[in-house]
Design an enzyme around this catalytic site. Structure first.
Site, mmCIF file in Angstrom:
data_model
loop_
_atom_site.group_PDB
_atom_site.id
_atom_site.type_symbol
_atom_site.label_atom_id
_atom_site.label_comp_id
_atom_site.label_asym_id
_atom_site.label_seq_id
_atom_site.Cartn_x
_atom_site.Cartn_y
_atom_site.Cartn_z
ATOM 1 N N THR A 119 0.820 -1.214 0.000
ATOM 2 C CA THR A 119 0.000 0.000 0.000
ATOM 3 C C THR A 119 0.852 1.261 0.000
ATOM 4 O O THR A 119 1.980 1.246 0.521
ATOM 5 C CB THR A 119 -0.889 0.014 1.270
ATOM 6 O OG1 THR A 119 -1.469 1.308 1.418
ATOM 7 C CG2 THR A 119 -0.085 -0.272 2.523
ATOM 8 N N TYR A 144 -1.745 0.219 10.275
ATOM 9 C CA TYR A 144 -1.996 -0.467 9.004
ATOM 10 C C TYR A 144 -0.748 -0.411 8.123
ATOM 11 O O TYR A 144 -0.240 -1.446 7.665
ATOM 12 C CB TYR A 144 -3.198 0.159 8.286
ATOM 13 C CG TYR A 144 -3.346 -0.317 6.862
ATOM 14 C CD1 TYR A 144 -3.656 -1.647 6.595
ATOM 15 C CD2 TYR A 144 -3.152 0.546 5.787
ATOM 16 C CE1 TYR A 144 -3.761 -2.103 5.288
ATOM 17 C CE2 TYR A 144 -3.259 0.102 4.479
ATOM 18 C CZ TYR A 144 -3.561 -1.222 4.231
ATOM 19 O OH TYR A 144 -3.658 -1.671 2.944
HETATM 20 N N1 UFG Z 1 -12.480 11.941 2.327
HETATM 21 C C1 UFG Z 1 -13.413 12.934 2.530
HETATM 22 N N2 UFG Z 1 -14.642 12.571 2.978
HETATM 23 C C2 UFG Z 1 -14.995 11.281 3.224
HETATM 24 C C3 UFG Z 1 -14.038 10.263 2.998
HETATM 25 C C4 UFG Z 1 -12.778 10.618 2.546
HETATM 26 O O1 UFG Z 1 -13.144 14.119 2.356
HETATM 27 O O2 UFG Z 1 -16.137 11.038 3.637
HETATM 28 C C5 UFG Z 1 -11.155 12.313 1.831
HETATM 29 C C6 UFG Z 1 -10.025 11.884 2.741
HETATM 30 O O3 UFG Z 1 -9.808 12.836 3.730
HETATM 31 C C7 UFG Z 1 -8.872 11.750 1.748
HETATM 32 C C8 UFG Z 1 -9.546 11.331 0.435
HETATM 33 O O4 UFG Z 1 -10.920 11.653 0.619
HETATM 34 O O5 UFG Z 1 -8.281 12.983 1.550
HETATM 35 C C9 UFG Z 1 -9.433 9.854 0.145
HETATM 36 O O6 UFG Z 1 -9.822 9.139 1.307
HETATM 37 P P1 UFG Z 1 -10.055 7.565 1.336
HETATM 38 O O7 UFG Z 1 -10.469 7.227 2.721
HETATM 39 O O8 UFG Z 1 -10.924 7.162 0.217
HETATM 40 O O9 UFG Z 1 -8.617 6.979 1.013
HETATM 41 P P2 UFG Z 1 -7.207 7.269 1.718
HETATM 42 O O10 UFG Z 1 -6.387 8.039 0.729
HETATM 43 O O11 UFG Z 1 -7.347 7.832 3.057
HETATM 44 O O12 UFG Z 1 -6.682 5.795 1.918
HETATM 45 C C10 UFG Z 1 -6.257 4.985 0.848
HETATM 46 C C11 UFG Z 1 -6.618 3.551 1.131
HETATM 47 C C12 UFG Z 1 -5.922 3.056 2.369
HETATM 48 C C13 UFG Z 1 -4.449 3.293 2.236
HETATM 49 C C14 UFG Z 1 -4.154 4.693 1.858
HETATM 50 C C15 UFG Z 1 -2.723 4.821 1.492
HETATM 51 O O13 UFG Z 1 -7.990 3.419 1.284
HETATM 52 O O14 UFG Z 1 -6.165 1.685 2.540
HETATM 53 O O15 UFG Z 1 -4.888 5.100 0.710
HETATM 54 O O16 UFG Z 1 -2.291 6.066 1.784
HETATM 55 F F1 UFG Z 1 -3.849 3.037 3.421
#
Ligand code: UFG
Length: 339
Positions: A119, A144
């Site tokens: 990841t 994680y």
């Molecule tokens: N976000 C929002 N509102 C929401 C959900 C997410 O604004 O309701 C934002 C988050 O703050 C982030 C972006 O959307 O900036 C993407 O968020 P996600 O939760 O979809 O994904 P992440 O980038 O946080 O996480 C992903 C994978 C993880 C992994 C990570 C690696 O889902 O498993 O990338 O950095 F660990």
């Protein structure tokens, strides 16, 4: 004849099941091993299924021998970042000790190739807004990411096993034919949440932070279609079968999209209007996480084929399917029982 049987650990999950479909199309036989803690048996459609926890080393080794497995693909892990902060022990057990058990079973059974699901979380919070190369500093900021990095190291330390660690950026989209897709509970990922909001399954979408150092102030991510991720696994498998050395590759598009841009795109594609609420930052989010995918291009001959529009269209169709609706209804009923 050389075996075409591939043991897919976690093959009933989101990325695992899409990879099983591709393996089958490429004339391999995927044998899914899954404990069904988060996976769905109905997503296992392209080969045999064995319900087993990867911590059961001896049984795993027996299955590897029984099926004469040529390689292992290891998707079986806990993946929810927030949950990893609350319960790091479970993540250590499943993701680190689980991987140790897989390696031990491979050594027992004489299996020498593994494609591992890693990841972008292994990079933690990059200091600047530049695409990340694989030799960037590895400093995860949550359990994680730590457990995935630890598992990568354990795999690389094995003398008799060759490996490809695939560092996924933001996995999204669904099978273009609608056979399978993402079914997570709780759902925390941006694209499914925005689509659920467009479909009236949620009242609003929250934007976590609008004051980041990015062009529109919201976080930038690299979204990659799950079918493209599945393709990368096939290429990684062939690379290992052809004698490839240990390598870690970023899987992303090298294009960054902001949270704001994702929400606008979902609005345009679905033609639905919905409520957007600007919230404060979510703990642990980086401003900018985008892959430099040059190594995957060079070594795995891989580049994503599906753009953001296709990702959102496929995910939108999936979320309207009977399979997804049934899943969500059942989950909602279970939630009511718990209240
Ligand atoms: N976000 C929002 N509102 C929401 C959900 C997410 O604004 O309701 C934002 C988050 O703050 C982030 C972006 O959307 O900036 C993407 O968020 P996600 O939760 O979809 O994904 P992440 O980038 O946080 O996480 C992903 C994978 C993880 C992994 C990570 C690696 O889902 O498993 O990338 O950095 F660990």
């Amino acid at each position: 004849m050389v075996s075409k049987n591939i043991l897919v650990l976690g093959g009933a999950g989101y990325i695992g099941s899409h990879t099983c479909k591709k393996l089958h199309a490429e004339r391999f036989t995927p044998i899914t091993i899954d404990n069904l803690s988060n996976g769905h048996q109905q997503s296992v459609q392209w080969g045999p299924f064995e319900q087993l926890d990867i911590l059961e080393t001896d049984k795993l080794a027996t299955l590897m021998k029984q099926y004469n497995a040529q390689a292992v693909m290891h998707f079986a892990a806990l993946i929810e970042v927030a949950e990893s902060v609350k319960d790091p022990e479970s993540f250590y057990k499943n993701n680190v000790l689980g991987t140790k058990s897989v390696l031990e079973a491979m050594n027992q059974a004489g299996v020498h190739h593994i494609v591992f699901s890693s990841t972008a979380a292994v990079y933690g919070q990059p200091a600047d807004n530049n695409p990340l190369k694989e030799d960037a500093s590895l400093s995860p900021i949550n359990p994680y990411g730590e457990t995935k990095l630890e598992a990568e190291k354990l795999i690389r330390a094995e003398a008799n096993i060759k490996s490809v660690a695939l560092r996924y950026f933001n996995a999204c989209g669904a099978d273009t034919n609608g056979d399978i897709g993402e079914m997570h509970y709780p759902e925390s990922h941006l694209i499914p949440l925005v689509i659920q909001t467009a479909l009236n399954m949620r009242d609003q979408i929250n934007i976590f932070g609008t004051d980041y150092n990015t062009p529109d102030g919201t976080c930038v991510r690299d979204y990659v279609h799950v079918d493209d991720l599945a393709d990368a696994h096939i290429n990684a498998l062939k690379y290992l079968i052809n004698g490839g050395e240990n390598v870690a590759c970023n899987l992303g598009s090298s294009n960054g999209y902001s949270v704001q841009k994702i929400i606008e795109s979902v609005k345009n594609i679905t033609q639905e209007n919905f409520k957007i609420v600007e919230e404060k930052r979510r703990t642990g989010d980086s401003a900018y996480l985008v892959a430099d995918n040059a190594r995957a291009k060079e070594i795995l001959n891989w580049a994503p084929q599906k753009d953001l529009e296709t990702i959102i269209e496929d995910a939108y169709h999936w979320h309207q399917s009977d399979t997804y609706k049934n899943f969500w209804e059942k989950i909602s009923e279970r939630k009511k029982e718990l209240v």
